[in-house]
Scaffold this active site. Structure first.
Site, PDB file in Angstrom:
ATOM      1  N   ASP A  97      24.060 -26.769   7.057  1.00 41.40           N
ATOM      2  CA  ASP A  97      23.137 -25.651   7.185  1.00 41.40           C
ATOM      3  C   ASP A  97      21.723 -26.243   7.345  1.00 41.40           C
ATOM      4  OD1 ASP A  97      22.053 -23.143   7.402  1.00 41.40           O
ATOM      5  OD2 ASP A  97      23.040 -22.320   5.638  1.00 41.40           O
TER       6      ASP A  97
HETATM    7  C1  BGC Z   1      21.244 -19.895   7.486  1.00 37.71           C
HETATM    8  C2  BGC Z   1      22.430 -19.998   8.412  1.00 37.71           C
HETATM    9  C3  BGC Z   1      21.986 -20.007   9.845  1.00 37.71           C
HETATM   10  C4  BGC Z   1      20.995 -21.122  10.051  1.00 37.71           C
HETATM   11  C5  BGC Z   1      20.512 -21.242  11.477  1.00 37.71           C
HETATM   12  C6  BGC Z   1      20.153 -20.902   7.837  1.00 37.71           C
HETATM   13  O1  BGC Z   1      18.999 -20.635   7.124  1.00 37.71           O
HETATM   14  O2  BGC Z   1      21.675 -20.100   6.158  1.00 37.71           O
HETATM   15  O3  BGC Z   1      23.308 -18.932   8.167  1.00 37.71           O
HETATM   16  O4  BGC Z   1      23.082 -20.141  10.698  1.00 37.71           O
HETATM   17  O5  BGC Z   1      19.878 -20.899   9.206  1.00 37.71           O
HETATM   18  O6  BGC Z   1      19.713 -20.190  11.835  1.00 37.71           O
END
Ligand code: BGC
Length: 737
Positions: A284
């Site tokens: 993530d």
């Molecule tokens: C979130 C994810 C997301 C990623 C990219 C993160 O802050 O937890 O769910 O896919 O950002 O945008």
């Protein structure tokens, strides 16, 4: 005759060639191409394939990206989109880099790209996975046409705590329902071959137990037994892997002291050794670097070694792999074999995606790909099937389209942003139908529709109350829209209360006091504790955040063109103090009893929820009777057929979602009081009756025992079938020893 056979043979061959996966998809071919490419790569180029960087905002890439791609140092971007822009970036990779490895463009296409569908929690309320598959397919088609090849979806986290804002992004609290939606969404995004021009690669996230964040505070730690992981939090991920999901995202949270982005148990032992996952894992956002904050790595160098060795192949945004990979290799803290394995997984997916053969997007297609009439129609249909009729005393709903005058009250009635919810892709407010617009479009030409805001969702002013009350006084009935704004749900949107924010509850009370027939429509992304409304207002519709067509779908239901059929995928507590509250809780030594103080409950409020899991009403009535089992006794590997009659005893056509639960009352470990193990949506005309069948087998009856073995233990089982988790008929059977 021979000529005919030859012609037939040719036709068969042409047909087979057409349905066969494209050349780049054949497994042996893919592995050969991956290995041939890998053999030519420098260490820097290998690490480059493991790097993903964010764009500049608004879908733009950063100038720096082009430089990195030219040198082979960037494998993927997120948020960069638009056919023209992605092609521009891709041309650098294909024409100016040494090895011509295409870039993989990812984006959060969670519940639609431009045509926005209901939030995933709402779609799960349909209890109709096929609908989620169809909406994911539209999202994939739109996304692919703007140059995207990868979505960071489905989000398959089980969530038992509505304070957690991200409960809005998943399928609710139940692993069985969650697994069904995980499978469906993977199928919808990827199809049978994700190299097709209307498909995208999916990413099951956030692996794992992110939804168990302590106190519902986003990013928080979790402490869970392996049983709970395996029985509650793993199943939707396992279902996604079995459905062929190409990637997973490792979560922000720690699990029993080990961060999910450095967790060899979940990422390697379970995901690869047990489930045989052969795609790749992306971290993530900066979760690799965050291992330092977790306190398991002293610096980025250690963070890189921990994450990569545990099984995180691609690093999102932070750059620890690229910066420290070479040093770690020198110091033997990372092996070339592990790096190669990681790169192999990334390349394998790029080949399967057909990216090497079709790196570009046809720019001519983009304008006609978005908001197609059939996509908008589907968004309306799905929204109508996702909204839950929570209460409808004395058939307060549906309303007549020819009523003289209606007071529409509440700022959410005229809010174009709220229906789009969190992660609204590139959804636009100008393409969103508000409830007010939906109602105006629905009623007769003579009906007067007045609107008064009353108050805002968040601030403290009651200055608009008088206007709203006066409007209600002058109207034949009032429809109140209350709930949450889009930014109150989703990531980093944990709430400490489940009450209606701001002065909205007082607004409801003021309008109710006018004494006109009143309907409350909730617009929200999580369960809310609206006890006063449930006790006082005759009709409540949970509209969730219903997407681009939300307003039309709400009007379809309020005025009876659509008969509501959705069911809650999550428990509504009476108060935030009851949280965590879920239907499949473990039995205790003192099960709750209303009249007995010394049982497991709060003494200051009923122990039951406000609305139970699986609850949802219809404008017609159903009866579920005549529960029968194919045998009184089966063996542990046997099958049992469970059947019931479902009858529409009301006056309208409608759908009932028949739910099957089991309980293993005596086992070597405590077991949940109920576990969902089957559900079916049945459409019935008035007076029509149908027999509905479920089959139970080993997969439904077992659990992970103390030795972490999946077992079906002999003894008596209870099977319950009904219209919600709190409204069932039951029977018993035995599993032979
Ligand atoms: C979130 C994810 C997301 C990623 C990219 C993160 O802050 O937890 O769910 O896919 O950002 O945008």
């Amino acid at each position: 005759m021979r000529r005919l056979s030859l012609i037939l043979l040719t036709i068969v061959c042409v047909f087979l060639a057409a349905i066969a996966p494209v050349r780049s998809q054949r497994p042996r071919d893919v592995e050969q191409r991956v290995n041939a490419l890998l053999a030519q790569m420098t260490l820097e180029e290998k690490l480059g394939q493991l790097q993903q960087l964010d764009g500049e905002g608004n879908g733009n890439f950063r100038p720096e990206h082009l430089e990195l791609i030219r040198k082979g140092l960037l494998g993927s971007t997120l948020n960069v989109r638009g056919a023209q822009r992605t092609n521009q970036v891709q041309r650098v990779a294909m024409n100016e880099s040494r090895l011509k490895i295409p870039v993989l463009f990812g984006f959060d296409v969670i519940h639609g790209y431009r045509t926005i569908f209901p939030i995933p929690l709402a779609e799960a309320s349909s209890w109709d996975p096929l609908l989620a598959e169809r909406s994911a397919a539209v999202a994939a088609q739109e996304a692919n046409n703007v140059g995207l090849r990868w979505t960071f979806a489905p989000m398959v986290d089980i969530a038992r705590d509505p304070r957690w804002g991200r409960i809005t992004e998943g399928a609710g609290e139940d692993p069985f329902l969650g697994a069904a939606f995980a499978r469906a969404r993977v199928r919808g995004f990827q199809g049978v071959d994700y190299s097709a021009p209307d498909k995208v690669l999916a990413c099951a996230k956030h692996y794992v137990a992110y939804g168990a964040a302590e106190g519902g505070r986003d990013y928080n730690t979790t402490d869970l037994s392996e049983n709970t992981l395996r029985e509650i939090y793993f199943p939707p991920f396992k279902a996604a892997v079995d459905a062929g999901v190409g990637t997973l995202m490792s979560a922000f949270n720690a699990i029993n002291g080990v961060p999910a982005s450095a967790n060899a148990f979940t990422l390697t032992k379970v995901l690869r050794d047990e489930w045989k996952f052969d795609g790749f894992v992306v971290s993530d956002y900066t979760s690799v670097k965050e291992l330092i904050n977790h306190g398991v790595a002293a610096n980025e160098e250690e963070a890189a070694a921990l994450a990569l060795n545990a099984g995180v192949e691609m690093e999102m945004v932070s750059r620890s792999y690229n910066t420290f990979g070479p040093r770690l290799l020198q110091q033997n803290k990372l092996t070339m074999a592990r790096i190669d394995e990681a790169v192999r997984r990334v390349l394998r997916i790029k080949f399967r995606l057909g990216l090497f053969d079709q790196p570009y997007t046809d720019e001519a297609r983009e304008p006609n790909a978005l908001l197609r009439p059939e996509s908008i129609r589907l968004a309306r249909e799905i929204a109508g099937r996702s909204m839950v009729l929570l209460k409808n005393d004395r058939e307060a709903l549906p309303l007549s389209k020819s009523v003289g005058s209606i007071a529409v009250i509440g700022s959410l009635a005229d809010d174009r942003r709220a229906p789009l919810g969190w992660w609204a892709g590139d959804g636009k407010e100008e393409n969103t139908v508000t409830p007010l617009a939906g109602i105006k479009a629905k009623v007769s030409a003579q009906t007067k529709v007045g609107y008064a805001k009353g108050c805002d969702v968040k601030d403290d002013s009651t200055a608009g109350f008088d206007e709203a009350v006066n409007l209600a006084k002058q109207s034949d009935l009032a429809i109140l829209f209350v709930g949450e704004t889009a930014d109150m749900v989703g990531e980093a949107a944990s709430r400490s209360t489940l009450d209606l924010p701001g002065r909205q509850m007082e607004l409801v009370q003021a309008i109710h006091a006018v004494g006109k027939p009143t309907v409350v429509v909730l617009v929200n992304g999580r369960p809310l504790s609206v006890g006063w409304i449930a006790n006082n207002v005759p009709a409540i519709l949970e509209s969730w955040m219903g997407g681009s067509e939300s307003g039309n779908a709400i009007a379809d239901i309020l005025f009876g063109d659509v008969n509501p059929s959705a069911k809650l995928p999550v428990t509504f507590p009476r108060s935030v103090g009851q949280v965590p509250m879920y239907y499949n809780y473990m039995n205790t030594g003192r099960p709750p009893e209303a009249e007995n103080r010394y049982t497991s409950k709060y003494f200051d409020m009923p122990w039951t929820p406000l609305f139970p899991f699986g609850h949802g009403l219809s404008y017609t009535k159903f009866k579920i009777t005549n529960l029968q089992l194919s045998a009184p006794r089966i063996d542990a590997n046997g099958k049992l057929t469970v059947s019931v009659d479902v009858e529409n005893v009301g006056a309208r056509a409608g759908d009932e979602v028949v739910q099957l639960y089991i309980r293993d009352p005596v086992a070597t470990m405590t077991r949940p009081v109920k576990e969902l193990k089957g559900f079916q949506r049945v459409s019935l005309q008035p007076g029509q009756k149908r027999r509905v069948e479920f089959v139970l087998d080993r997969e439904h009856l077992g659990f992970w025992n103390r030795e972490m073995r999946y077992v079906v233990e002999p003894g008596e089982f209870r099977v319950m079938v009904g219209s919600s988790s709190a409204d069932v008929i039951d029977a018993r059977f035995e599993v032979a020893g």
